[in-house]
Design a protein around this motif. Structure first.
Motif, PDB file in Angstrom:
ATOM      1  N   THR A 150       0.835  -1.194   0.000  1.00  0.00           N
ATOM      2  CA  THR A 150       0.000   0.000   0.000  1.00  0.00           C
ATOM      3  C   THR A 150       0.872   1.248   0.000  1.00  0.00           C
ATOM      4  OG1 THR A 150      -1.750  -1.188   1.139  1.00  0.00           O
ATOM      5  CG2 THR A 150      -1.832   1.210   1.240  1.00  0.00           C
ATOM      6  N   GLY A 151       1.930   1.242   0.798  1.00  0.00           N
ATOM      7  CA  GLY A 151       2.854   2.370   0.821  1.00  0.00           C
ATOM      8  C   GLY A 151       3.562   2.560  -0.500  1.00  0.00           C
ATOM      9  N   LEU A 152       3.957   1.462  -1.118  1.00  0.00           N
ATOM     10  CA  LEU A 152       4.619   1.521  -2.416  1.00  0.00           C
ATOM     11  C   LEU A 152       3.673   2.094  -3.471  1.00  0.00           C
ATOM     12  CD1 LEU A 152       7.078   0.869  -4.167  1.00  0.00           C
ATOM     13  CD2 LEU A 152       6.175  -1.459  -4.409  1.00  0.00           C
ATOM     14  N   LEU A 153       2.424   1.662  -3.451  1.00  0.00           N
ATOM     15  CA  LEU A 153       1.435   2.195  -4.391  1.00  0.00           C
ATOM     16  C   LEU A 153       1.240   3.692  -4.169  1.00  0.00           C
ATOM     17  CD1 LEU A 153      -0.708   1.891  -6.594  1.00  0.00           C
ATOM     18  CD2 LEU A 153      -2.326   1.245  -4.787  1.00  0.00           C
ATOM     19  N   GLY A 154       1.115   4.110  -2.912  1.00  0.00           N
ATOM     20  CA  GLY A 154       0.970   5.535  -2.613  1.00  0.00           C
ATOM     21  C   GLY A 154       2.159   6.333  -3.097  1.00  0.00           C
ATOM     22  N   PHE A 155       3.353   5.809  -2.884  1.00  0.00           N
ATOM     23  CA  PHE A 155       4.559   6.478  -3.351  1.00  0.00           C
ATOM     24  C   PHE A 155       4.552   6.613  -4.869  1.00  0.00           C
ATOM     25  CE2 PHE A 155       8.864   6.148  -5.020  1.00  0.00           C
ATOM     26  CZ  PHE A 155       9.425   7.293  -4.476  1.00  0.00           C
ATOM     27  N   ALA A 156       4.228   5.511  -5.562  1.00  0.00           N
ATOM     28  CA  ALA A 156       4.224   5.521  -7.032  1.00  0.00           C
ATOM     29  C   ALA A 156       3.175   6.498  -7.572  1.00  0.00           C
ATOM     30  CB  ALA A 156       3.974   4.111  -7.566  1.00  0.00           C
ATOM     31  N   LEU A 157       1.985   6.502  -6.987  1.00  0.00           N
ATOM     32  CA  LEU A 157       0.938   7.428  -7.436  1.00  0.00           C
ATOM     33  C   LEU A 157       1.355   8.876  -7.219  1.00  0.00           C
ATOM     34  CD1 LEU A 157      -2.281   5.621  -6.160  1.00  0.00           C
ATOM     35  CD2 LEU A 157      -1.541   5.921  -8.526  1.00  0.00           C
ATOM     36  N   GLY A 158       1.891   9.166  -6.040  1.00  0.00           N
ATOM     37  CA  GLY A 158       2.336  10.527  -5.756  1.00  0.00           C
ATOM     38  C   GLY A 158       3.438  10.972  -6.696  1.00  0.00           C
ATOM     39  N   ARG A 159       4.317  10.057  -7.028  1.00  0.00           N
ATOM     40  CA  ARG A 159       5.422  10.370  -7.944  1.00  0.00           C
ATOM     41  C   ARG A 159       4.892  10.605  -9.358  1.00  0.00           C
ATOM     42  NH1 ARG A 159      11.311   7.939  -7.793  1.00  0.00           N
ATOM     43  NH2 ARG A 159      12.203   9.753  -8.776  1.00  0.00           N
TER      44      ARG A 159
END
Length: 108
Positions: free
Chosen positions: A36-45
């Motif tokens: 979930t954190g990785l997805l959030g990071f990727a979306l924000g990026r």
């Protein structure tokens, strides 16, 4: 104290390279703080603003969710009613947990 307060982009990449899948993708569904954190990071990026700003401008503001926070201000803390589980598995209220984090935990 927040156990993930110092978890940054470098740690994310380091841990991503060391992460091993528990099963073949698509074989099972399992919640993952790290995923979930990785997805959030990727979306924000991808959006270009970072996860927190993307959520605030694209979700919270348009839906007028004025009492939804990443970090609950002191003035609103007394109104918390959410509960969940601590890192040790004990039932807790949101007021007794570490500050919400943008980056999920490292893989176990």
């Amino acid at each position: 104290a927040n156990p993930f307060g110092s978890y940054d982009e470098d740690a994310l990449y380091r841990d991503l390279g060391q992460t091993q899948l528990a099963f073949v993708p698509g074989a099972r569904i399992l919640y993952s703080n790290y995923g979930t954190g990785l997805l959030g990071f990727a979306l924000g990026r991808k959006i270009g603003t970072g996860y927190r700003k993307a959520v605030e401008t694209r979700i919270l503001s348009p839906l007028e969710l004025r009492d939804t926070y990443f970090t609950v201000p002191a003035a609103a803390a007394a109104r918390l009613c959410a509960s969940g589980f601590s890192f040790t598995g004990r039932l807790t209220t949101a007021a007794n947990t570490p500050r919400p984090i943008e980056m999920a935990s490292a893989p176990v």
